[in-house]
Structure formats: structure tokens, C-alpha cells
Design an enzyme around this catalytic site. Structure first.
Site, PDB file in Angstrom:
ATOM      1  NE  ARG A  70      -5.723 -17.230   8.093  1.00 10.34           N
ATOM      2  CZ  ARG A  70      -5.346 -16.204   7.341  1.00 10.34           C
ATOM      3  NH1 ARG A  70      -4.306 -16.305   6.550  1.00 10.34           N
ATOM      4  NH2 ARG A  70      -6.031 -15.068   7.364  1.00 10.34           N
ATOM      5  CB  ILE A 127      -0.963  -0.014   1.210  1.00  7.58           C
ATOM      6  CG1 ILE A 127      -1.931  -1.199   1.107  1.00  7.58           C
ATOM      7  CG2 ILE A 127      -1.738   1.304   1.290  1.00  7.58           C
ATOM      8  CD1 ILE A 127      -2.848  -1.380   2.315  1.00  7.58           C
ATOM      9  CG  ASP A 187       9.666   0.024   4.293  1.00  2.00           C
ATOM     10  OD1 ASP A 187      10.156  -1.020   4.765  1.00  2.00           O
ATOM     11  OD2 ASP A 187       8.524   0.082   3.804  1.00  2.00           O
ATOM     12  CE1 TYR A 232      -2.106  -6.028  11.694  1.00  2.00           C
ATOM     13  CE2 TYR A 232      -4.375  -6.755  11.349  1.00  2.00           C
ATOM     14  CZ  TYR A 232      -3.315  -5.927  11.019  1.00  2.00           C
ATOM     15  OH  TYR A 232      -3.463  -4.977  10.030  1.00  2.00           O
ATOM     16  CG  ASP A 289      -9.224 -16.476   8.997  1.00  2.00           C
ATOM     17  OD1 ASP A 289      -8.489 -15.491   9.180  1.00  2.00           O
ATOM     18  OD2 ASP A 289      -9.142 -17.221   8.010  1.00  2.00           O
TER      19      ASP A 289
END
Length: 327
Positions: A285, A18, A37, A150, A288
Site C-alpha cells: 500500500r 478510542i 463528535d 496524514y 506504508d
């Protein structure tokens, strides 16, 4: 635009999928762009088309260093914060590093932005913040409990951004990305996103493996829709539009079975054998969510968001890019 009047943007994670698309777009719009980065997940080849642009500066460094963040932000008007360790499975395997980058690194960027008096801090939030909330479509003010490390980190980002808005007057806007895909998305590695991974497998006549029965659905969002949202969030002059979060999506959902069907159709235009490649199925998974669909009403009403690419339209573009660049 005169040289000294160009606005300067810092794009963290600017060598990623992105981020590099944002760098390229804003350079084409006559901005000065600073890319920060550490190349842990980004790639130098994503920068090759504009690395020599006189308005582009690359700083190789890590957002976990406050000093690096402060150096990168000198003279910057806007921050588009994309740097993060993505992937739910990665966060389950290594929650500590995910937290270090996504929370501590995020806080460093907020502090550096506050101290440098940037005009606005726009950051990549995540649809994972909706967690176990079952209602569809997802609306910004109704979330559930996070289902992965996350997701926790991305929710904490929103909480920190809100506090910095209230306490220090820093303008922030969070963009909750929904399954972004498109050109430059990495098909390799253990945590590769599903679309580029499936494309590469199909081009090699290998069977894509779907987690579960293929009936989980997602609001797949093409990269150009995401670029539009970043630009609107960065440039809006509506005081009611800042210090909040917006879903960044197309506003439609497709199952994984639908997705693979479209990919086979579009890829078989280049190679007819791909139409006959069988699909494999495996276990679901961990972490999910079954279904994801965004309401984009808030972004449409307040920012004037008008996404141009449906899943099928975006897939045609993406497939063409992968076929011509990664075969």
C-alpha cells in the site's frame, strides 16, 4: 466524590473507537465527561452504554468550528483530544479534508483550551510521525520525513502543541499511538483498520487480503494500554512529564502473517471452519512503512506506564467482543 468536586473532561472524537472507550472508562472513574463528535467516523452505538449517565454530555459538532470548540470546553479541567480523520490512504485520496480536520481543527482546540485555562491538553499523536526513519525501536527524539499527508498533519500537531506550551503556558502531552485495536473498532468502510476488517472476513469465511507478502511488522497496541496512557498523561503531577510526546504502544512487533495466524487460532475456538480459511496477498500500500516498533522506555520511566496486554492477550479480548457483538 462529591458532585461539585468532580473533574470534567472534554473528549473530542468521543463517539469513535478510542474516544468512546475513554468516555466509558472515565465515567466509571467518577469524572464528568463531555463528548464532542460530528459522527463523520464515530458512531452513536458506541455511546449506548452510557448515553443516559447523568455525568455524560454529548455535543454534536465539528472541531473545524472554533465556536463549537469554545462551547464544548466551558468549565472543562482536561482535554483528551482524539478527534481526527485517520487513515493514510484516506489522506492520500483527500489531503485537503484531512488537513482541515487534523490541523485547523487541532489549532481550534488548542486556542479554545488556552482561552479556557484548561489544566492540561492531552492529544492523540501518531507513530506515522516517524516517517522514513529506519531505526528500530522508535525513540521519541529521532524522527524521519513524513510519508503521507496524514503523517504531516500529525507532526504539525506536535509542533503546534510545543509552541502553545512555550508561548502560552498550556500544558500539553502528545501520545504517539501505535496500531491501536480492540472493542468498538469499526470493521466497516473503505478505511477500516486491519484487525476488525480481518476478523469480520474470517467470521464470514472470507479470505483476508494482506497488502504485500505479510512480512511487514507492527507494534499492535490493545485499547486498555492506550486508556492507561491517557490516564497517566492526564493525571501526572510531575512537572518534567508535560510538554512532550510519548510512544503509546506495547513495545513488541508482530508481522501481518503472525497477526492473521493468531486471529484464525482464536476465532476457530468459536467456529472450527475458520482455521481452514485461506489468506490472499496483494500489492503493498502507498505510504506504508515496512516495520514499526516502539521504545516505551520514556513512558515507563517518566509516567510509570506498564502495559498489561500483549498482542495475543488483546486479540483474545477483541475476538471475544466481536464474536458476541458483531456476528
Amino acid at each position: 466524590m462529591a458532585e461539585n468536586s468532580k473533574k470534567k473532561i472534554l473528549i473530542t472524537g468521543g463517539a469513535g473507537f478510542i474516544g468512546s472507550n475513554l468516555c466509558e472508562y472515565f465515567l466509571s472513574k467518577e469524572y464528568q465527561v463531555v463528548c464532542l463528535d460530528n459522527f463523520s467516523t464515530g458512531h452513536r452505538h458506541n455511546l449506548k452504554d452510557f448515553i443516559d449517565n447523568k455525568d455524560f454530555v454529548l455535543i454534536e459538532g465539528d472541531i473545524r468550528s472554533l465556536e463549537t470548540c469554545q462551547k464544548a470546553i466551558e468549565g472543562v479541567d482536561y482535554v483528551l483530544h482524539q478527534a481526527a480523520l485517520g487513515s493514510v490512504p484516506r489522506s492520500i485520496n483527500d489531503p485537503i479534508t484531512t488537513n482541515d480536520v487534523n490541523v485547523s481543527g487541532f489549532l481550534n482546540m488548542l486556542v479554545a483550551s488556552r482561552d479556557a485555562n484548561v489544566k492540561r491538553f492531552v492529544y492523540a499523536a501518531s507513530s506515522s510521525t516517524y516517517g522514513d526513519s529506519e531505526g528500530l525501536p522508535k525513540v521519541e527524539n529521532v524522527i524521519g520525513k513524513p510519508l503521507s499527508p496524514y503523517a504531516i498533519t500529525k507532526y504539525v500537531n506536535e509542533l503546534y502543541a510545543e509552541i502553545f506550551s512555550r508561548t502560552y503556558g498550556l500544558e500539553t502531552i502528545g501520545l504517539r499511538y501505535f496500531n491501536v485495536f480492540g472493542r468498538k473498532q469499526d470493521p466497516n468502510g473503505a478505511y477500516a483498520a486491519v484487525i476488525p476488517k480481518f476478523v469480520m472476513q474470517l467470521m464470514k469465511h472470507e479470505s483476508p487480503k494482506i497488502n504485500g507478502n505479510g512480512n511487514y511488522s507492527r507494534d499492535f497496541t490493545y485499547i486498555d494500554n492506550v486508556i492507561q496512557m491517557n490516564e497517566l498523561a492526564m493525571t501526572t503531577e510531575n512537572p518534567e512529564a508535560v510538554n512532550t510526546v510519548y510512544n503509546t504502544a506495547y513495545g513488541d512487533r508482530n508481522t501481518l502473517n503472525d497477526l492473521v495466524g493468531y486471529l484464525k487460532t482464536f476465532l476457530s475456538e468459536y467456529d472450527s471452519k475458520i482455521a481452514g480459511v485461506p489468506i490472499e496477498y496483494g500489492p503493498n500500500r502507498a505510504g506504508d512503512i515496512p516495520h514499526s516498533l516502539a521504545s516505551i522506555d520514556k513512558a515507563t520511566a517518566i509516567l510509570g506506564y506498564n502495559p498489561q496486554f500483549s498482542l495475543q492477550e488483546g486479540l483474545k479480548e477483541a475476538v471475544n467482543w466481536y464474536w458476541n457483538n458483531l456476528r
